[in-house]
Design an enzyme around this catalytic site. Structure first.
Site, PDB file in Angstrom:
ATOM      1  N   ILE A  94       0.845  -1.206   0.000  1.00 32.12           N
ATOM      2  CA  ILE A  94       0.000   0.000   0.000  1.00 32.12           C
ATOM      3  C   ILE A  94       0.877   1.252   0.000  1.00 32.12           C
ATOM      4  CG2 ILE A  94      -1.910   1.200   1.122  1.00 32.12           C
ATOM      5  CD1 ILE A  94      -2.631  -1.475   2.491  1.00 32.12           C
ATOM      6  N   ASP A 152      14.728   0.893  11.012  1.00 34.10           N
ATOM      7  CA  ASP A 152      13.646   0.234  11.744  1.00 34.10           C
ATOM      8  C   ASP A 152      12.930   1.301  12.580  1.00 34.10           C
ATOM      9  OD1 ASP A 152      12.194  -1.170  13.725  1.00 34.10           O
ATOM     10  OD2 ASP A 152      13.604  -2.861  13.632  1.00 34.10           O
ATOM     11  N   SER A 202      -7.133  -1.074  10.405  1.00 37.24           N
ATOM     12  CA  SER A 202      -7.611  -2.248   9.668  1.00 37.24           C
ATOM     13  C   SER A 202      -9.019  -2.629  10.079  1.00 37.24           C
ATOM     14  CB  SER A 202      -6.651  -3.398   9.985  1.00 37.24           C
ATOM     15  OG  SER A 202      -7.210  -4.618   9.629  1.00 37.24           O
ATOM     16  N   TYR A 241      -2.570  -9.339  15.938  1.00 40.56           N
ATOM     17  CA  TYR A 241      -2.391  -8.284  14.933  1.00 40.56           C
ATOM     18  C   TYR A 241      -3.479  -7.223  15.074  1.00 40.56           C
ATOM     19  CZ  TYR A 241      -3.009  -5.820  10.549  1.00 40.56           C
ATOM     20  OH  TYR A 241      -3.213  -4.825   9.626  1.00 40.56           O
ATOM     21  N   LYS A 282      -3.403  -3.112  16.269  1.00 39.36           N
ATOM     22  CA  LYS A 282      -3.905  -1.951  15.519  1.00 39.36           C
ATOM     23  C   LYS A 282      -4.863  -1.135  16.396  1.00 39.36           C
ATOM     24  CE  LYS A 282      -1.722  -2.213  11.722  1.00 39.36           C
ATOM     25  NZ  LYS A 282      -0.971  -1.125  11.118  1.00 39.36           N
ATOM     26  N   TYR A 331      -8.647   0.328   6.684  1.00 39.38           N
ATOM     27  CA  TYR A 331      -8.808  -0.243   5.342  1.00 39.38           C
ATOM     28  C   TYR A 331      -9.551  -1.565   5.466  1.00 39.38           C
ATOM     29  CZ  TYR A 331      -4.199   2.127   5.172  1.00 39.38           C
ATOM     30  OH  TYR A 331      -3.120   2.960   5.328  1.00 39.38           O
ATOM     31  N   PHE A 332     -10.385  -1.845   4.483  1.00 37.79           N
ATOM     32  CA  PHE A 332     -11.007  -3.166   4.425  1.00 37.79           C
ATOM     33  C   PHE A 332     -10.024  -4.101   3.673  1.00 37.79           C
ATOM     34  CE2 PHE A 332     -14.984  -3.280   6.752  1.00 37.79           C
ATOM     35  CZ  PHE A 332     -14.830  -2.068   7.370  1.00 37.79           C
TER      36      PHE A 332
HETATM   37  P1  NAD Z   1       3.512  -4.594   3.513  1.00 37.41           P
HETATM   38  O1  NAD Z   1       4.055  -5.699   4.350  1.00 37.41           O
HETATM   39  O2  NAD Z   1       3.582  -4.727   2.032  1.00 37.41           O
HETATM   40  O3  NAD Z   1       4.158  -3.204   3.924  1.00 37.41           O
HETATM   41  C1  NAD Z   1       4.661  -2.922   5.205  1.00 37.41           C
HETATM   42  C2  NAD Z   1       6.003  -2.232   5.018  1.00 37.41           C
HETATM   43  O4  NAD Z   1       6.536  -1.868   6.302  1.00 37.41           O
HETATM   44  C3  NAD Z   1       7.044  -3.121   4.338  1.00 37.41           C
HETATM   45  O5  NAD Z   1       7.673  -2.399   3.298  1.00 37.41           O
HETATM   46  C4  NAD Z   1       8.004  -3.475   5.456  1.00 37.41           C
HETATM   47  O6  NAD Z   1       9.319  -3.737   4.972  1.00 37.41           O
HETATM   48  C5  NAD Z   1       7.898  -2.252   6.346  1.00 37.41           C
HETATM   49  N1  NAD Z   1       8.225  -2.511   7.758  1.00 37.41           N
HETATM   50  C6  NAD Z   1       7.759  -3.518   8.546  1.00 37.41           C
HETATM   51  N2  NAD Z   1       8.287  -3.424   9.781  1.00 37.41           N
HETATM   52  C7  NAD Z   1       9.082  -2.315   9.787  1.00 37.41           C
HETATM   53  C8  NAD Z   1       9.882  -1.690  10.769  1.00 37.41           C
HETATM   54  N3  NAD Z   1       9.998  -2.191  12.008  1.00 37.41           N
HETATM   55  N4  NAD Z   1      10.565  -0.577  10.422  1.00 37.41           N
HETATM   56  C9  NAD Z   1      10.482  -0.062   9.161  1.00 37.41           C
HETATM   57  N5  NAD Z   1       9.733  -0.630   8.201  1.00 37.41           N
HETATM   58  C10 NAD Z   1       9.046  -1.739   8.503  1.00 37.41           C
HETATM   59  O7  NAD Z   1       1.994  -4.398   3.978  1.00 37.41           O
HETATM   60  P2  NAD Z   1       0.827  -3.492   3.362  1.00 37.41           P
HETATM   61  O8  NAD Z   1      -0.241  -4.414   2.914  1.00 37.41           O
HETATM   62  O9  NAD Z   1       1.369  -2.505   2.433  1.00 37.41           O
HETATM   63  O10 NAD Z   1       0.312  -2.804   4.695  1.00 37.41           O
HETATM   64  C11 NAD Z   1       0.645  -1.478   5.022  1.00 37.41           C
HETATM   65  C12 NAD Z   1      -0.093  -1.075   6.293  1.00 37.41           C
HETATM   66  O11 NAD Z   1      -1.500  -1.200   6.077  1.00 37.41           O
HETATM   67  C13 NAD Z   1       0.211  -1.947   7.503  1.00 37.41           C
HETATM   68  O12 NAD Z   1       0.225  -1.117   8.648  1.00 37.41           O
HETATM   69  C14 NAD Z   1      -0.959  -2.908   7.571  1.00 37.41           C
HETATM   70  O13 NAD Z   1      -1.187  -3.342   8.882  1.00 37.41           O
HETATM   71  C15 NAD Z   1      -2.087  -1.999   7.095  1.00 37.41           C
HETATM   72  N6  NAD Z   1      -3.220  -2.715   6.524  1.00 37.41           N
HETATM   73  C16 NAD Z   1      -3.015  -3.580   5.478  1.00 37.41           C
HETATM   74  C17 NAD Z   1      -4.104  -4.241   4.933  1.00 37.41           C
HETATM   75  C18 NAD Z   1      -3.910  -5.237   3.817  1.00 37.41           C
HETATM   76  O14 NAD Z   1      -4.763  -6.108   3.649  1.00 37.41           O
HETATM   77  N7  NAD Z   1      -2.855  -5.161   3.012  1.00 37.41           N
HETATM   78  C19 NAD Z   1      -5.391  -4.023   5.437  1.00 37.41           C
HETATM   79  C20 NAD Z   1      -5.557  -3.135   6.504  1.00 37.41           C
HETATM   80  C21 NAD Z   1      -4.452  -2.491   7.030  1.00 37.41           C
HETATM   81  C1  WQD Z   2      -9.955 -13.090   2.355  1.00 39.10           C
HETATM   82  C2  WQD Z   2     -10.966 -14.216   2.327  1.00 39.10           C
HETATM   83  C3  WQD Z   2     -10.310 -16.104   3.666  1.00 39.10           C
HETATM   84  C4  WQD Z   2      -6.824 -17.297   1.396  1.00 39.10           C
HETATM   85  C5  WQD Z   2      -6.744  -9.888   6.133  1.00 39.10           C
HETATM   86  C6  WQD Z   2      -6.543  -9.342   7.511  1.00 39.10           C
HETATM   87  C7  WQD Z   2      -7.157  -7.986   7.601  1.00 39.10           C
HETATM   88  C8  WQD Z   2      -6.676  -7.100   6.506  1.00 39.10           C
HETATM   89  C9  WQD Z   2      -6.923  -7.718   5.193  1.00 39.10           C
HETATM   90  C10 WQD Z   2      -4.630  -6.191   7.354  1.00 39.10           C
HETATM   91  C11 WQD Z   2     -11.185 -14.838   3.698  1.00 39.10           C
HETATM   92  C12 WQD Z   2     -10.370 -16.473   2.226  1.00 39.10           C
HETATM   93  C13 WQD Z   2      -7.943 -16.650   1.881  1.00 39.10           C
HETATM   94  C14 WQD Z   2      -6.977 -18.568   0.746  1.00 39.10           C
HETATM   95  C15 WQD Z   2      -9.351 -18.418   1.133  1.00 39.10           C
HETATM   96  N1  WQD Z   2      -5.247  -6.946   6.570  1.00 39.10           N
HETATM   97  N2  WQD Z   2      -9.190 -17.207   1.751  1.00 39.10           N
HETATM   98  N3  WQD Z   2      -8.258 -19.068   0.649  1.00 39.10           N
HETATM   99  O1  WQD Z   2      -8.357 -12.496   6.187  1.00 39.10           O
HETATM  100  O2  WQD Z   2     -10.119 -11.056   5.046  1.00 39.10           O
HETATM  101  O3  WQD Z   2      -8.116 -10.024   5.916  1.00 39.10           O
HETATM  102  O4  WQD Z   2      -6.261  -8.996   5.152  1.00 39.10           O
HETATM  103  O5  WQD Z   2      -5.082  -5.438   8.149  1.00 39.10           O
HETATM  104  O6  WQD Z   2      -6.772  -7.477   8.806  1.00 39.10           O
HETATM  105  O7  WQD Z   2      -7.191 -10.185   8.440  1.00 39.10           O
HETATM  106  O8  WQD Z   2      -7.887 -11.425   3.934  1.00 39.10           O
HETATM  107  O9  WQD Z   2      -7.044 -12.218   1.765  1.00 39.10           O
HETATM  108  O10 WQD Z   2      -6.450 -13.523   3.846  1.00 39.10           O
HETATM  109  O11 WQD Z   2      -8.782 -13.566   3.008  1.00 39.10           O
HETATM  110  O12 WQD Z   2     -10.485 -18.931   1.008  1.00 39.10           O
HETATM  111  O13 WQD Z   2      -6.022 -19.189   0.303  1.00 39.10           O
HETATM  112  O14 WQD Z   2     -10.422 -15.263   1.502  1.00 39.10           O
HETATM  113  O15 WQD Z   2     -10.816 -17.158   4.450  1.00 39.10           O
HETATM  114  O16 WQD Z   2     -12.530 -15.196   3.783  1.00 39.10           O
HETATM  115  P1  WQD Z   2      -8.683 -11.343   5.343  1.00 39.10           P
HETATM  116  P2  WQD Z   2      -7.436 -12.691   3.115  1.00 39.10           P
END
Ligand code: NAD
Ligand code: WQD
Length: 335
Positions: A10, A56, A122, A146, A150, A174-175
Site C-alpha cells: 500500500i 527500523d 484495519s 495483529y 492496531k 482499510y477493508f
Molecule cells: P507490507 O508488508 O507490504 O508493507 C509494510 C512495510 O513496512 C514493508 O515495506 C516493510 O518492509 C515495512 N516494515 C515492517 N516493519 C518495519 C519496521 N519495524 N521498520 C520499518 N519498516 C518496517 O503491507 P501493506 O499491505 O502494504 O500494509 C501497510 C499497512 O496497512 C500496515 O500497517 C498494515 O497493517 C495496514 N493494513 C493492510 C491491509 C492489507 O490487507 N494489506 C489491510 C488493513 C491495514
Molecule cells: C480473504 C478471504 C479467507 C486465502 C486480512 C486481515 C485484515 C486485513 C486484510 C490487514 C477470507 C479467504 C484466503 C486462501 C481463502 N489486513 N481465503 N483461501 O483475512 O479477510 O483479511 O487482510 O489489516 O486485517 O485479516 O484477507 O485475503 O487472507 O482472506 O479462502 O487461500 O479469503 O478465508 O474469507 P482477510 P485474506
C-alpha cells in the site's frame, strides 16, 4: 512527507499518488516485507524517486536522525507486521513493531516538531461483531494479536491527541486492499507462499500453484463462503492524499473506513478473477481458517460525506490489475 513502510504494497502505491500530487517523499523502511525495487518502479511511474532511508521504526536514534536530516511536515505511517496467522505465533513481536514502533515514531515526530499523522488501521479490529454494515461507531472485537495491536495504536494516538493540543491525526481503517497499479509496474509481492486470497488466486491462474483452497463453505452467506469488502489499492492510496488535505480540519483523531461498501464472497472473487485471467481457477472448499469471520463490509457514508472520497474502481478492474501485475512480473520484483 515521511512515509513509513513506503516500500510495501500500500505504501508504494501511496508514494505514486503523493508524488503525482506534488509532495516530496521520504520513505523509512527496513525492507523486511517491502522491496527497494518497488521505489524504482514508483519513480518510473511518477517521474520522481522517493528518498529511501533503510531503518527500523522501533529505533529511536535512527528516527531522530531521519527527522533531523529532512524537512518533514507530516507522517503517513504504514510500517507494521501484518500477517494475522503469524501474529498468533509471535504476538509480542507484533506488539513490539506495531505498538512500540508507533510510540517510538510518534515521540520522534514530536521531538522534531511534526504534528500531523495518518495511520494505517484495519477492518480486522471489528472482528466478528455481527453487524451487517460496519460504520466507524461499530463495536470493536479484535480476534488476534495483529488486530489488537492496531486497536492499541488507535487508542494511543487518540489519547495523544487528547493531551497534545497541536497533534492532528487520522486513522484509516482499510477493508481488503487488492489490485495493483494499472501500469503493471507496482503490485503485491509477498515473500514466500501468499497468505491473502488475491495473490494466491493470481499464482494459481499463472500455473505456479495447483488450486486454491476456499476456506469454509458453511458460513451463513448465500454461497457458504466468507464475504469481504475488496477495495482497489489505488483507491486506498488516493484516500491518503485526501486525508492529508483534511488532517488540519479538526482537533482529536479522525477515524474513517476505507472500503467500497460492496460485499464479495470468496467464490464470487474466484469467478471474477478467472474472468479477468480468461482461464479456469481450480478450487477445493476446505475447513474454515481459524480466526476468520463470516462477513466484513464497510459502511463508508462518513468518509464520503466528510471528504467526498469514493472508490473509483470495481471488482473487475481490481482483478484485471492484479492479473496484469502477475503476468508482467511472474517473479514479483525480482526481474
Ligand atoms: P507490507 O508488508 O507490504 O508493507 C509494510 C512495510 O513496512 C514493508 O515495506 C516493510 O518492509 C515495512 N516494515 C515492517 N516493519 C518495519 C519496521 N519495524 N521498520 C520499518 N519498516 C518496517 O503491507 P501493506 O499491505 O502494504 O500494509 C501497510 C499497512 O496497512 C500496515 O500497517 C498494515 O497493517 C495496514 N493494513 C493492510 C491491509 C492489507 O490487507 N494489506 C489491510 C488493513 C491495514
Ligand atoms: C480473504 C478471504 C479467507 C486465502 C486480512 C486481515 C485484515 C486485513 C486484510 C490487514 C477470507 C479467504 C484466503 C486462501 C481463502 N489486513 N481465503 N483461501 O483475512 O479477510 O483479511 O487482510 O489489516 O486485517 O485479516 O484477507 O485475503 O487472507 O482472506 O479462502 O487461500 O479469503 O478465508 O474469507 P482477510 P485474506
Amino acid at each position: 512527507m515521511l512515509v513509513t513502510g513506503g516500500a510495501g504494497f500500500i505504501g508504494s502505491h501511496t508514494c505514486v499518488e503523493l508524488i503525482e500530487a506534488g509532495h516530496d517523499v521520504i520513505v523509512v523502511d527496513d525492507l523486511s516485507t517491502g522491496h527497494a525495487q518497488a521505489l524504482d518502479r514508483v519513480a518510473e511511474i511518477a517521474g520522481a524517486a522517493p528518498v529511501l532511508e533503510v531503518a527500523d521504526i522501533t529505533d529511536a536514534a535512527a528516527m531522530d536522525t531521519i527527522f533531523g536530516r529532512h524537512r518533514i511536515d507530516a507522517v503517513i505511517h504504514f510500517a507494521a507486521r501484518k500477517a494475522v496467522g503469524e501474529s498468533t505465533e509471535i504476538p509480542l513481536d507484533y506488539f513490539h513493531t506495531n505498538v512500540g514502533g508507533t510510540a517510538t515514531l510518534l515521540a520522534a515526530a514530536r521531538r522534531a516538531g511534526v504534528h500531523r499523522i495518518v495511520f494505517s488501521s484495519s477492518c480486522s479490529i471489528y472482528g466478528a461483531t455481527g453487524a451487517d454494515d460496519l460504520d466507524e461507531t461499530a463495536p470493536t472485537a479484535p480476534a488476534n494479536p495483529y488486530a489488537w495491536s492496531k486497536l492499541a495504536c488507535e487508542q494511543m494516538i487518540e489519547q495523544a491527541c487528547r493531551h497534545h493540543d497541536d497533534l492532528r491525526a487520522i486513522s484509516l481503517r482499510y477493508f481488503n486492499p487488492i489490485g495493483a497499479h494499472p501500469s503493471g509496474l507496482l503490485g503485491e509481492d509477498p515473500h514466500g507462499t501468499p497468505r491473502n486470497i488475491v495473490p494466491y488466486l493470481a499464482q494459481v491462474a499463472a500455473g505456479k500453484r495447483g488450486r486454491v483452497q476456499v476456506f469454509g463453505g458453511d458460513y451463513p452467506t448465500p454461497d457458504g463462503s466468507a464475504i469481504r469488502d475488496y477495495v482497489h489499492v489505488v483507491d486506498i492510496a488516493r484516500g491518503h492524499v485526501t486525508a492529508l488535505e483534511h488532517v488540519d480540519d479538526q482537533h482529536g483523531m479522525q477515524l474513517h473506513n476505507l472500503g467500497t461498501g460492496q460485499g464479495t464472497s470468496v467464490l464470487e472473487l474466484r469467478t471474477a478473477f478467472a474472468a479477468a485471467a480468461e482461464r479456469d481457477i481450480p478450487f477445493t472448499v476446505t475447513d474454515r481458517r481459524p480466526g476468520d469471520v463470516p462477513r466484513l463490509v464497510a459502511n463508508t457514508d462518513v468518509v464520503r460525506l466528510a471528504w467526498g472520497w469514493t472508490p473509483k474502481y470495481d471488482l473487475a478492474i481490481m482483478c484485471r490489475d492484479s492479473w496484469r501485475f502477475q503476468q508482467l512480473n511472474p517473479d514479483g520484483y525480482r526481474r
